[in-house]
Motif scaffolding. Sequence first.
Motif, PDB file in Angstrom:
ATOM      1  N   LEU A 126       0.805  -1.226   0.000  1.00 28.98           N
ATOM      2  CA  LEU A 126       0.000   0.000   0.000  1.00 28.98           C
ATOM      3  C   LEU A 126       0.842   1.281   0.000  1.00 28.98           C
ATOM      4  O   LEU A 126       0.514   2.221  -0.744  1.00 28.98           O
ATOM      5  N   PRO A 127       1.950   1.364   0.773  1.00 28.92           N
ATOM      6  CA  PRO A 127       2.743   2.605   0.713  1.00 28.92           C
ATOM      7  C   PRO A 127       3.260   2.897  -0.702  1.00 28.92           C
ATOM      8  O   PRO A 127       3.256   4.044  -1.140  1.00 28.92           O
ATOM      9  N   ALA A 128       3.677   1.853  -1.419  1.00 29.75           N
ATOM     10  CA  ALA A 128       4.157   2.061  -2.792  1.00 29.75           C
ATOM     11  C   ALA A 128       3.011   2.514  -3.692  1.00 29.75           C
ATOM     12  O   ALA A 128       3.166   3.430  -4.505  1.00 29.75           O
ATOM     13  N   LEU A 129       1.852   1.877  -3.530  1.00 31.24           N
ATOM     14  CA  LEU A 129       0.693   2.254  -4.348  1.00 31.24           C
ATOM     15  C   LEU A 129       0.333   3.728  -4.114  1.00 31.24           C
ATOM     16  O   LEU A 129       0.108   4.490  -5.061  1.00 31.24           O
ATOM     17  N   GLN A 130       0.317   4.137  -2.838  1.00 26.30           N
ATOM     18  CA  GLN A 130      -0.037   5.530  -2.524  1.00 26.30           C
ATOM     19  C   GLN A 130       0.987   6.509  -3.105  1.00 26.30           C
ATOM     20  O   GLN A 130       0.631   7.563  -3.634  1.00 26.30           O
ATOM     21  N   ALA A 131       2.273   6.136  -3.018  1.00 25.03           N
ATOM     22  CA  ALA A 131       3.315   7.018  -3.553  1.00 25.03           C
ATOM     23  C   ALA A 131       3.191   7.135  -5.069  1.00 25.03           C
ATOM     24  O   ALA A 131       3.379   8.210  -5.641  1.00 25.03           O
TER      25      ALA A 131
END
Length: 211
Positions: A126-131
């Motif tokens: 999720l952190p990568a997706l949000q970034a």
Amino acid sequence: MVPVVVLDDPDDALPLADALIAGGLCCAEVTLRTPAGQLAVAAMARRSELLLGVGTVLDPEQVDRSVADGAAFVVSPGFDDAVVERCQELGVPVLPGTVTATEIQRARRAGLGVVKFFPAETSGGLPALQALAAPFHGMRFVPTGGIGPANVGSYLRCPAVLAVGGSWMVPRDLVREHRWDEITRLSARAVQTVAECRAESVPAQVAAVAS
Ligand code: 3PG
């Protein structure tokens, strides 16, 4: 919520479709990872209650065959110009896999507003997706790969996520053993998670509009 189906026996396609429908799911992706996949697309597409897509599509010929068999959308593990173009010629929604800003930019250039984020968990989750979502305003994502009951809720709460896919509702061993009731139970639980996340997000949206 998109169950990602891998079938070994095409005869399992219709009972599986019925098990998903009984659990309240209205969408499924049948992958072409097995020889049974193509036959399963044709069988499951007969159930009008399911929006049936085809996954693991690697070339335009598979697009043609699957759309002729009734597939309503096409998913591929990566971004392939020929697959995307063939889907666009046929007017069929296509979700190419993207995991870098470059790939998302290519998808955007091709006129797409929704992409698959695959393999989600091993690509930073999720952190990568949000970034990645931050610079691509309006782009929506369908993460799959490594998602299950423990982390599906966090993806669903992300506004850039349109839907979540995964195989946890349709484990291959349960399908092989024809444990349809268990698949219905897993599906119903996934549907309930979506409802819970929606119930949380509506008050938050009302508060955002009011403020
Ligand atoms: C896919 O094919 O989209 C994913 O491999 C599904 O991944 P999972 O089996 O980890 O849910």
